[in-house]
Design a protein around this motif. Structure first.
Motif, mmCIF file in Angstrom:
data_model
loop_
_atom_site.group_PDB
_atom_site.id
_atom_site.type_symbol
_atom_site.label_atom_id
_atom_site.label_comp_id
_atom_site.label_asym_id
_atom_site.label_seq_id
_atom_site.Cartn_x
_atom_site.Cartn_y
_atom_site.Cartn_z
ATOM 1 N N ASP A 150 -14.443 5.006 0.335
ATOM 2 C CA ASP A 150 -14.546 3.886 1.258
ATOM 3 C C ASP A 150 -15.339 4.343 2.479
ATOM 4 O OD1 ASP A 150 -14.300 1.593 2.709
ATOM 5 O OD2 ASP A 150 -12.134 1.751 3.043
ATOM 6 N N PRO A 151 -16.648 4.102 2.512
ATOM 7 C CA PRO A 151 -17.469 4.562 3.649
ATOM 8 C C PRO A 151 -17.054 3.958 4.982
ATOM 9 C CG PRO A 151 -18.840 3.972 1.773
ATOM 10 C CD PRO A 151 -17.458 3.490 1.452
ATOM 11 N N PHE A 152 -16.396 2.809 4.976
ATOM 12 C CA PHE A 152 -15.981 2.187 6.226
ATOM 13 C C PHE A 152 -14.844 2.952 6.902
ATOM 14 C CE2 PHE A 152 -18.197 -1.418 4.368
ATOM 15 C CZ PHE A 152 -18.860 -1.938 5.474
ATOM 16 N N LEU A 153 -14.333 3.989 6.246
ATOM 17 C CA LEU A 153 -13.331 4.827 6.885
ATOM 18 C C LEU A 153 -13.902 5.529 8.114
ATOM 19 C CD1 LEU A 153 -10.542 6.149 6.945
ATOM 20 C CD2 LEU A 153 -11.362 7.825 5.281
ATOM 21 N N VAL A 154 -15.206 5.749 8.143
ATOM 22 C CA VAL A 154 -15.835 6.354 9.322
ATOM 23 C C VAL A 154 -15.647 5.460 10.538
ATOM 24 C CG1 VAL A 154 -18.008 7.204 10.254
ATOM 25 C CG2 VAL A 154 -17.502 7.508 7.831
ATOM 26 N N VAL A 155 -15.700 4.151 10.326
ATOM 27 C CA VAL A 155 -15.457 3.220 11.427
ATOM 28 C C VAL A 155 -13.967 3.160 11.763
ATOM 29 C CG1 VAL A 155 -15.766 0.846 12.206
ATOM 30 C CG2 VAL A 155 -17.475 1.906 10.720
ATOM 31 N N GLU A 156 -13.128 3.191 10.727
ATOM 32 C CA GLU A 156 -11.682 3.130 10.953
ATOM 33 C C GLU A 156 -11.163 4.350 11.704
ATOM 34 O OE1 GLU A 156 -9.490 0.855 10.360
ATOM 35 O OE2 GLU A 156 -10.709 -0.600 9.257
ATOM 36 N N ALA A 157 -11.941 5.441 11.707
ATOM 37 C CA ALA A 157 -11.494 6.649 12.397
ATOM 38 C C ALA A 157 -11.438 6.462 13.902
ATOM 39 C CB ALA A 157 -12.411 7.819 12.058
ATOM 40 N N PHE A 158 -12.065 5.432 14.443
ATOM 41 C CA PHE A 158 -12.035 5.179 15.874
ATOM 42 C C PHE A 158 -10.816 4.356 16.295
ATOM 43 C CE2 PHE A 158 -16.451 6.135 15.071
ATOM 44 C CZ PHE A 158 -16.804 6.914 16.162
ATOM 45 N N PHE A 159 -9.997 3.952 15.357
ATOM 46 C CA PHE A 159 -8.862 3.080 15.655
ATOM 47 C C PHE A 159 -7.561 3.786 15.288
ATOM 48 C CE2 PHE A 159 -12.517 0.391 14.761
ATOM 49 C CZ PHE A 159 -12.515 -0.455 15.861
ATOM 50 N N PRO A 160 -6.470 3.426 15.953
ATOM 51 C CA PRO A 160 -5.176 4.051 15.629
ATOM 52 C C PRO A 160 -4.712 3.673 14.239
ATOM 53 C CG PRO A 160 -4.871 2.251 17.176
ATOM 54 C CD PRO A 160 -6.350 2.440 17.061
ATOM 55 N N LYS A 161 -3.862 4.522 13.690
ATOM 56 C CA LYS A 161 -3.350 4.304 12.324
ATOM 57 C C LYS A 161 -1.873 3.910 12.389
ATOM 58 C CE LYS A 161 -7.228 5.553 10.502
ATOM 59 N NZ LYS A 161 -7.925 5.719 11.779
ATOM 60 N N ASN A 162 -1.623 2.841 13.118
ATOM 61 C CA ASN A 162 -0.252 2.368 13.233
ATOM 62 C C ASN A 162 -0.019 1.210 12.280
ATOM 63 O OD1 ASN A 162 -1.866 0.544 14.491
ATOM 64 N ND2 ASN A 162 -0.921 0.706 16.503
ATOM 65 N N ARG A 163 1.233 0.771 12.216
ATOM 66 C CA ARG A 163 1.669 -0.344 11.382
ATOM 67 C C ARG A 163 1.333 -0.138 9.905
ATOM 68 N NH1 ARG A 163 0.232 -5.772 14.980
ATOM 69 N NH2 ARG A 163 1.418 -5.146 16.842
ATOM 70 N N GLY A 164 1.374 1.108 9.476
ATOM 71 C CA GLY A 164 1.179 1.392 8.055
ATOM 72 C C GLY A 164 -0.245 1.314 7.571
ATOM 73 N N THR A 165 -1.222 1.236 8.481
ATOM 74 C CA THR A 165 -2.616 1.181 8.021
ATOM 75 C C THR A 165 -3.080 2.499 7.418
ATOM 76 O OG1 THR A 165 -3.323 1.730 10.272
ATOM 77 C CG2 THR A 165 -3.231 -0.607 9.682
ATOM 78 N N TRP A 166 -2.366 3.596 7.728
ATOM 79 C CA TRP A 166 -2.754 4.892 7.172
ATOM 80 C C TRP A 166 -2.480 4.989 5.681
ATOM 81 C CZ3 TRP A 166 1.309 7.330 4.853
ATOM 82 C CH2 TRP A 166 2.596 6.934 5.238
ATOM 83 N N LYS A 167 -1.645 4.117 5.148
ATOM 84 C CA LYS A 167 -1.250 4.225 3.748
ATOM 85 C C LYS A 167 -2.419 3.965 2.799
ATOM 86 C CE LYS A 167 3.538 2.921 4.708
ATOM 87 N NZ LYS A 167 4.630 1.948 4.439
ATOM 88 N N GLN A 168 -3.318 3.062 3.202
ATOM 89 C CA GLN A 168 -4.422 2.738 2.310
ATOM 90 C C GLN A 168 -5.457 3.852 2.230
ATOM 91 O OE1 GLN A 168 -6.715 -0.550 3.876
ATOM 92 N NE2 GLN A 168 -6.097 -0.079 5.987
ATOM 93 N N PHE A 169 -5.434 4.791 3.177
ATOM 94 C CA PHE A 169 -6.366 5.904 3.160
ATOM 95 C C PHE A 169 -5.718 7.191 2.682
ATOM 96 C CE2 PHE A 169 -7.541 3.235 6.896
ATOM 97 C CZ PHE A 169 -8.609 2.585 6.292
ATOM 98 N N SER A 170 -4.462 7.147 2.299
ATOM 99 C CA SER A 170 -3.726 8.343 1.902
ATOM 100 C C SER A 170 -3.405 8.294 0.414
ATOM 101 C CB SER A 170 -2.435 8.472 2.726
ATOM 102 O OG SER A 170 -2.702 8.403 4.108
ATOM 103 N N SER A 171 -2.887 9.405 -0.064
ATOM 104 C CA SER A 171 -2.429 9.480 -1.454
ATOM 105 C C SER A 171 -0.990 9.036 -1.591
ATOM 106 C CB SER A 171 -2.579 10.915 -1.972
ATOM 107 O OG SER A 171 -1.870 11.822 -1.137
#
Length: 1134
Positions: free
Chosen positions: A703-724
């Motif tokens: 997911d190349p858009f993860l580079v953009v998501e890196a500028f935002f906090p990973k709260n409310r469970g948003t980190w789950k979609q980028f994790s294993s």
């Protein structure tokens, strides 16, 4: 005129008012001059020296209402303490009554002049002051305290104070006066004041005098040790629980110990102080060498004087010119960052609990001795007495005493654990510590201590503003308590291990420590570095202990408190504010009540809570301070916690942030430059960073858009979609099917199975669920009960026939005795033997068996099938017993049935045994209403129920025959009534046939003939038409026989006479469709018991008696009786 003008001007101009300093200064100077002076290097007191000392004390009290502390500044400028008070104290201490009074007055004034200045409170008052010109400068006062401390620590002063203190302390209780207690109190406060004054920080550019002031704390500790002041304090502390006089000073002693030990870490007192100096020197040289390497790496070379100019061409066509030598081989981006304006980072505050002074070797040695003595003689008694006073809310207890008690308890627990570990390491393997045993600190693990600690921590969180310093002390104290429990569990002593397990269970069941460890990490914002260190240490220790507990104990129950609002009715007055007495009305009041629930959790479930963005931010903030870590243990703790998040919980998405990646980049850069230590914690940190970066770039490829998501906090469970991370898969249970879960729900088996088949199904369910040991336990219970009751039968029934048995034995005929015993076993036991039977209560040899008997649905089903019963449940366990009504033969049959199905498991249509069971349906309970309390309503409701039940019994539809497996009603009584009815009808039919043969033929002809025939009959009685006997018999049995052309469906025995003695045979009724059933006829019976068959009435036509005198009298149509539901006997099919 000029003279007049000058006089007018002089009268109108008033002089400026004198300041406080101008008023008090000359008076104080005159009093100080009257104290005395030096003559030939010896201080000579003035004639009114004692009165002058009292006047100085009166002047000092004027500062109570002066924010600028004018008198204190005048005293400091006059150097009254150095030039007068200390010489007077040295000259008068212990030299007669008058001189002693002067010494006590000097001691009182010195204590007042060194009284601590609470800068936090003073600065808060200055901020609240409206006039900025009146704000005082406390720098001079703090500087004066340092010089006061240095003067008091001069030789002989503290010895003189002890000379004043000891005579008052050694008096007998009866001889002791209130003044003696006041003198002791003043001396102890002086010791406290000296320990409170902090040393200024050391600086290389300061003078020799300033450097001497930075060593005052070490000098104070040595003076306390040489003058035996520490021994005095320890003696008072150890006896504070026994002597009421000593108990009045326990809070003052607590503050003194707190001030003496707060400047040093417990780990610094464990090592050999002779080698500590060389170790510290080596560490300082290592740090200096590291800094030199950094400076050399960035310093210009010898060719740098020629200058360097590098042009960097950008992709857009623009170019940049760099004039640094590092631009030749360095990163252009980093060089551009050097030219940017740097923003100052907000530094972390350091609180009182996080500051440590650098004490000398001699001072640390003295504190080492004092610490050991305190643990051995004072820890339990002194701290327990303090806790009692705090819980009793004594007047002497201040709010800060709670903080000091938490710190002192934490410090000495840590010191004891270090001593215990050191002694244990020196002993051979398998031996326990003899000197530093856990009895020395046993009181700290008692319930009152733990409850008080948790209460103080909870209160610190609830206060506004929050008391972070006290919460930090509580976190550190709880951490050392957990480490103490862990050390007890690993001691090898069975009693200590058992006590540690019980204490761990109580701590985990309470749940507050687990909540505090989680909340303190999550709520960290801008607290001090010491608070951050305390939260990380607690979380690391608790998770490690919970992991070990989960491996051995598995699941655990934890209390959960929830606030629940309850509504209650109170009384209020509507016009109370207006002063008018109005009618009292009920008001609903909502109150908050703590509801305690128990929840079963595992270590994995609790650890999953730490996959949180706030906790990750706290840990990374702590990791960013890695350069200030003074021990590899600090790095190990934070790396382990980060490892749990990234690897164990598969929450690596929490690290996909620009700030985190920048921190990792800086650590890797220092590693490339060989600036990081090479110990194991730092190696694990590098491995963790590499793992996170590898996962990050893999996620970017997906997911190349993860580079953009890196500028935002990973709260409310948003980190789950980028994790294993994967959600837990929960198995869906089939509705109505029971698995291996021991829910305790009641199960039933269809009644279409025989009793033996039902037992086989229950046994099969237990075997399939892997609970074969419960079947064996059931067999053991049956065997024991059979043997007991068989023995009672043999003892009772054989003794009754003892004469026959004795005769048989005398004749030598043993076969008669054996045959008699065998016959007794075959027949039912006698009443005397049954009277000896008792209910056999099933014992539970283990907790597993008790749990199975209460919760295992399959075992409960089996026991109910073999007629075991239960008593009323009063506790958590269900009490089962074997009823006394069960004879040995019945129990033996159950045992054989179980053995049969263990050898040959049941198989019904290829279905598993648990598929043949179902949950027992319970009738839904009707909610109670207010009308139930009314007796009239209850009686009316019972009448309606009785009437409805009677109607259901009377009205039974003959048109319905339901197919059911269960028998309804009393069938034997029903068959008996039918047989009696058939016999009665048959007798009437026979008598009617005989009368018909003798009577004339049926009536016929015209009306005249009918009238003539009626006139000839005697009595004017109307004769009815009589039918043949066959017709009557047919009509009598029309409710069960079929008169159509179809085959008969009723198979019955021949009707016998009433005198017949043979019992009737039950009828077997087949199901008849409603369309094939004959319409029932109606029988008419007159007074002469003549029976005739009447045709069924026509539809929608009223019925009248055919020969009635009154044509208006209706004939009541008989209600058809509902056919009895019959059970089809399928014995032949089976």
């Amino acid at each position: 005129m000029g003279d007049v003008e000058d006089l007018t001007r002089s009268d109108s101009e008033s002089p400026e008012p004198l300041t406080r300093r101008e008023i008090l200064g000359p008076a104080i100077q005159s009093v100080i001059a009257a104290l005395g002076g030096f003559e030939d290097d010896r201080y000579v007191l003035g004639d009114e020296a004692y009165g002058c000392l009292k006047d100085l004390k009166k002047f000092w009290r004027k500062d109570d209402s002066d924010d600028d502390r004018t008198v204190a500044r005048i005293f400091w400028e006059a150097r009254v303490l150095h030039n007068d008070l200390i010489p007077i104290l040295l000259e008068t201490a212990g030299k007669g009554l008058v001189e002693h009074r002067c010494a006590v007055a000097c001691l009182d004034l010195i204590t007042a002049m060194t009284w601590p200045i609470d800068m936090a409170v003073e600065l808060m008052e200055l901020d609240e002051a409206e006039d900025d010109d009146k704000k005082a400068d406390y720098t001079t006062l703090l500087f004066s305290h340092l010089h006061y401390k240095a003067a008091i620590l001069s030789p002989g002063v503290l010895e003189a104070v002890i000379g004043i203190l000891l005579p008052c302390l050694t008096k007998e209780k009866k001889e002791r006066q209130p003044r003696d207690g006041q003198v002791i109190n003043v001396a102890l406060y002086l010791f406290r004041n000296l320990a409170f004054i902090k040393d200024p920080p050391k600086r290389t550019e300061t003078s020799a005098d300033s450097d001497e002031l930075s060593q005052l704390q070490s000098k104070l500790v040595l003076q306390f040790q040489e003058c035996n002041i520490f021994q005095l304090l320890l003696t008072l502390a150890s006896n504070s629980a026994d002597d009421p006089l000593f108990n009045t000073w326990n809070t003052l002693l607590l503050e003194t110990f707190y001030l003496c030990f707060r400047s040093v870490k417990p780990s610094a007192l464990i090592v050999d102080q002779a080698k500590s100096t060389s170790n510290e020197l080596a560490s300082l040289l290592e740090i200096e060498e590291r800094h030199r390497a950094i400076l050399k790496r960035n310093a210009p070379t010898r060719h740098g004087r020629f200058g360097t100019t590098v042009a960097a061409h950008l992709g857009s066509g623009n170019s940049l010119v760099l004039s640094r030598q590092a631009a030749v081989a360095g990163d252009v981006g980093s060089l551009l960052d050097l030219t940017k304006k740097k923003q100052t980072k907000k530094t972390k505050i350091v609180d009182d609990l996080g500051t440590f002074d650098t004490l000398s070797y001699e001072a640390r040695t003295a504190l080492q001795t004092v610490g050991k003595t305190f643990v051995e003689s004072c820890f339990n008694t002194f701290l327990t007495g303090l806790l009692k006073d705090i819980r009793a809310e004594r007047a002497k207890v201040m709010e800060k005493d709670n903080l000091r008690l938490l710190f002192v308890a934490k410090w000495f627990m840590e010191y004891f654990l270090a001593l215990n570990a050191k002694e244990k390491a020196a002993l051979p393997k398998g031996k326990h510590a003899e000197r530093w045993t856990f009895d020395l600190v046993a009181d700290i693990v008692e319930r009152p201590w733990i409850a008080w600690m948790l209460k103080r921590m909870r209160g610190a969180l609830e206060e506004k503003p929050k008391q972070w310093t006290e919460l930090q002390a509580g976190l550190e104290c709880v951490t050392q308590l957990l480490l103490l429990v862990q050390a007890m569990s690993g001691s090898g002593d069975e009693e200590l291990v058992e006590a540690a397990e019980a204490l761990q269970h109580q701590l985990y069941y309470n749940g507050e420590i687990m909540d505090l460890a989680f909340d303190s990490l999550k709520s960290y914002k801008e607290q001090s570095l010491a608070y951050l260190h305390a939260t990380v240490h607690l979380a690391y220790t608790l998770l490690r202990m919970l992991e070990d507990w989960g491996k051995t104990k598995g699941e655990m129950y934890v209390q959960k408190k929830k606030k629940k609002k309850t509504k209650s009715k109170g009384r209020g007055n509507a016009n109370e504010e207006m002063g008018v007495v109005d009618a009292v009305e009920e008001v609903e009041i909502f109150q908050s009540v703590d509801m305690v629930n128990e929840s079963l959790i595992t270590f994995e479930k609790y650890q999953a809570k730490f996959a949180d963005e706030d906790i990750n931010h706290t840990l990374l903030t702590y990791l960013a301070q890695y350069k200030s870590f003074d021990s590899p243990k600090s790095m190990n703790r934070v790396v382990k916690l980060l490892y749990r998040q990234a690897v164990s919980l598969k929450a690596e998405g929490l690290f996909f942030k620009v700030s985190t990646l920048s921190l990792f980049k800086g650590i890797l850069k220092e590693h490339e430059q060989k600036m990081l230590p090479t110990d194991q914690p730092h190696v694990e940190l590098l491995n963790l960073i590499k793992y996170v970066l590898r996962q990050f770039f893999k996620a970017v490829e997906k997911d190349p858009f993860l580079v953009v998501e890196a500028f935002f906090p990973k709260n409310r469970g948003t980190w789950k979609q980028f994790s294993s991370w994967e959600p837990e898969v929960k198995e869906k249970k089939k509705r109505g099917a029971k698995g291996d879960d021991e829910t305790g729900e009641e199960l039933v088996i269809s009644k279409r199975f025989t009793w033996s088949q039902q037992v086989g199904i229950a046994v099969g369910c237990l075997v399939d669920a892997g609970k074969g040991e419960l079947v064996d336990w059931t067999k053991e219970i049956l065997t024991v009960v059979i043997s007991q009751r068989q023995r009672d039968v043999e003892e009772t029934d054989i003794v009754d026939d003892s004469q026959e048995a004795d005769a048989a034995s005398d004749d030598g005929d043993m076969s008669l005795l054996e045959r008699r015993t065998k016959d007794l076993r075959k027949k039912d036991p006698s009443a005397a033997a049954v009277a000896k039977f008792k209910d056999y209560v099933i014992p539970y040899a283990s907790n597993e068996k008790a749990h199975a008997a209460t919760k295992n649905s399959y075992l409960k089903l089996l026991w109910k099938l073999i007629n075991f019963d239960t008593r009323e449940q009063t506790g958590d366990e269900l009490e089962w017993y074997v009823p006394r009504e069960l004879f040995p033969d019945a129990l033996n049959q159950s045992l054989k049935t179980i053995d049969m199905f263990l050898e040959d498991p049941i198989d019904i249509d290829g279905k598993r045994p648990k598929q043949l069971t179902s949950k027992k349906r319970k009738r839904r309970a009707r909610a109670a209403s207010d009308s139930e309390s009314d007796p009239d309503a209850t009686e009316e409701r019972s009448k309606r129920r009785a009437k409805k039940k009677k109607e259901e019994q009377v009205y039974k539809s003959a048109a319905l025959i339901e197919d059911s497996d269960a028998e309804i009603g009393d069938d034997d009584a029903f068959f008996e009534r039918e047989r009696a009815l058939r016999e009665k009808n048959l007798l009437k039919a026979n008598s009617a046939a005989a009368d018909t043969a003798a009577a004339p033929g049926p009536r016929g002809g015209t009306k005249k003939k009918k009238k003539r025939a009626s006139e000839t009959e005697s009595g004017g009685a109307k004769k009815r038409r009589k039918t043949s006997a066959a017709t009557i018999e047919k009509a009598a049995t029309s409710d069960v026989d079929n008169t159509s052309d179809k085959p008969a469906v009723t198979k019955s025995q021949p009707v016998s006479s009433p005198s017949s003695s043979s019992p009737p045979t039950p009828e077997v009724v087949e199901r008849i469709p409603l369309s094939r059933r004959p319409k029932p006829g109606y029988l008419e019976v007159d007074d002469d018991d003549e029976v005739s068959a009447a045709p069924p009435p026509e539809k929608n036509k009223p019925l009248f008696h055919p020969d009635s005198d009154d044509d208006d009298e209706p004939f009541t149509q008989p209600q058809p009786r509902r056919a009895k539901r019959m059970v089809i006997d399928d014995e032949d099919d089976e």
